[in-house]
Scaffold this motif. Structure first.
Motif, mmCIF file in Angstrom:
data_model
loop_
_atom_site.group_PDB
_atom_site.id
_atom_site.type_symbol
_atom_site.label_atom_id
_atom_site.label_comp_id
_atom_site.label_asym_id
_atom_site.label_seq_id
_atom_site.Cartn_x
_atom_site.Cartn_y
_atom_site.Cartn_z
ATOM 1 N N LYS A 207 4.494 33.008 32.871
ATOM 2 C CA LYS A 207 4.334 33.776 31.940
ATOM 3 C C LYS A 207 3.603 33.061 30.799
ATOM 4 N N TYR A 208 4.116 32.099 30.375
ATOM 5 C CA TYR A 208 3.852 31.312 28.937
ATOM 6 C C TYR A 208 3.211 29.926 29.325
ATOM 7 N N GLN A 285 8.641 26.031 36.064
ATOM 8 C CA GLN A 285 9.224 27.440 36.138
ATOM 9 C C GLN A 285 10.480 27.741 35.360
ATOM 10 N N ASP A 288 9.141 27.882 31.994
ATOM 11 C CA ASP A 288 8.734 29.316 31.292
ATOM 12 C C ASP A 288 10.118 30.237 31.152
ATOM 13 N N ALA A 289 11.100 29.849 31.696
ATOM 14 C CA ALA A 289 12.594 30.495 31.377
ATOM 15 C C ALA A 289 13.101 30.245 30.022
ATOM 16 N N GLN A 291 11.106 29.023 27.451
ATOM 17 C CA GLN A 291 10.154 29.561 26.493
ATOM 18 C C GLN A 291 10.676 31.044 26.415
ATOM 19 N N GLU A 292 10.810 31.963 27.412
ATOM 20 C CA GLU A 292 11.021 33.210 27.366
ATOM 21 C C GLU A 292 12.506 33.428 26.674
ATOM 22 N N HIS A 293 13.442 32.329 26.651
ATOM 23 C CA HIS A 293 14.575 32.468 25.727
ATOM 24 C C HIS A 293 14.224 32.356 24.379
ATOM 25 N N TYR A 294 13.445 31.382 24.287
ATOM 26 C CA TYR A 294 12.961 31.317 22.772
ATOM 27 C C TYR A 294 12.203 32.423 22.164
ATOM 28 N N GLU A 295 11.265 33.118 23.049
ATOM 29 C CA GLU A 295 10.475 34.099 22.456
ATOM 30 C C GLU A 295 11.779 35.501 22.181
ATOM 31 N N LYS A 296 12.591 35.452 22.946
ATOM 32 C CA LYS A 296 13.744 36.686 22.515
ATOM 33 C C LYS A 296 14.681 36.199 21.444
#
Length: 369
Positions: A207-208, A285, A288-289, A291-296
């Motif tokens: 995703k990122y 992978q 990406d997870a 980065q997902e944590h950081y975005e949230k």
């Protein structure tokens, strides 16, 4: 706006800073050219000298980032990793570094070097675009520093890259090898194309990040086998998505960086090329997870650590500024006192050339870096 903040926005100060960087860089490049005579006599002495010359030039940019702009960086990692980074410098071990998609990724190696304060001359090696050889100061310094240049076409690059990497196996100084596996900056268009490739190869979509190019990583690991102690995976974000630019730094804009660092001992990475490539895909992978944590949440998980700023970068800049600005100030004073048309024309020409270099390096940052 305070007085100091106002002064940081003044174009004349930007020109003076650019003057110090450019002229000191030309002096350093000339000295580096002279050191080529040492190569056939004492290659390791040549390398040690060029490490310090390169450090003297690039630390001026770090001074701008750390002291002029006041950029702060928070590391998210465990104490064991911090200790091992410090010991790796003390023992002069080297390791590749996986860098993120934001600009000014060189910040990563400089921050990590701070942890190894016992070795101040550590240098970074990269797989750099061949076009950078055309860039004055930056490309020339990297040439003398034995940076590995490539054209991003494996058929043409293979022999050059492999030989360049093998040449680093006996490097006498501590070094970081920065490797950006995505190969290019992240854009929505590139991301769409990259995910189409991932789907065609049966790989999980990211995703990122773009799909990592595994050939450079696997080749680096094979060529530096026995030299590298660990891989440091780094994910970098800037608060409020305010990525640094050279113009922003010159204007004294403060940036806040969050950096997640994970350490992987080389012995935990598969030696087989295909398995090593699969390991890298799995790592991305996980990135990406992360980065997902950081975005949230707006932060990375784990303990936090703030490295101190280094006084050496500031002292180094003051040295060059004192050496180079003193004759410049005397010259300007002489121009105004004499009133000579020839001197005035020469001074205006100098200002014009300074302007050209100023905007040239802004262009270089946008196109090449």
């Amino acid at each position: 706006m305070g007085l100091f903040a106002y002064l940081k926005t003044q174009f004349i100060l930007h020109l003076l800073i650019s003057f110090v960087f450019i002229v000191s860089g030309l002096i350093i490049n000339f000295i580096q050219l002279c050191t080529l005579l040492l190569w056939p006599i004492n290659k390791q002495l040549y390398r040690r000298i060029n490490c310090r010359l390169s450090y003297s030039l690039w630390s001026q940019l770090v001074m701008l980032l750390e002291w002029w702009a006041g950029t702060e960086c928070t590391l998210f990692t465990d104490k064991a990793t911090v200790d091992k980074v410090h010991r790796s410098f003390a023992m002069q071990r080297c390791g590749p570094l996986l860098t993120p998609s934001q600009d000014f990724t060189g910040l990563i190696s400089w921050i990590l070097r701070t942890l190894g304060t016992r070795v101040l001359t550590a240098v970074s090696k990269v797989l750099a675009k061949h076009e950078l050889l055309k860039v004055p100061l930056i490309g020339w310094t990297w040439y003398f520093l034995e940076i590995v240049f490539c054209k991003r076409r494996w058929e043409e690059d293979k022999d050059t890259v492999i030989q360049g990497l093998k040449n680093l196996s006996d490097y006498p100084e501590c070094m970081w090898f920065l490797l950006y596996c995505e190969g290019t900056r992240f854009t929505e268009k590139k991301h769409q194309i990259s995910m189409q490739v991932a789907e065609s190869k049966g790989l999980p979509k990211l995703k990122y990040h773009l799909l990592p190019r595994t050939k450079g990583f696997t080749t680096t690991m094979q060529c530096l086998k026995g030299t590298v102690s660990a891989v440091y995976d780094v994910t970098l974000n800037f608060k409020d998505k305010r990525n640094p630019t050279l113009l922003g730094i010159l204007h004294g804009k403060k940036y806040e960086a969050d950096m997640s660092v994970r350490r992987f001992p080389v012995e935990d990475i598969p030696e087989d090329e295909k398995e090593c490539a699969n390991w890298l895909h799995k790592l991305y992978q996980e990135k990406d997870a992360l980065q997902e944590h950081y975005e949230k949440d707006g932060t990375f998980p784990g303990p936090q650590f703030k490295p101190p700023r280094r006084p050496w970068t500031l002292l180094n800049f003051f040295f060059w500024a004192t050496v180079l600005l003193s004759p410049l100030i005397r010259f300007v004073f002489g121009v105004f006192v004499s009133g000579s048309p020839l001197l005035i024309i020469g001074f205006l020409l100098f200002i014009g050339i300074g302007n050209c270099f100023y905007f040239y390096f802004l262009f270089v940052e946008k196109v090449y870096l």
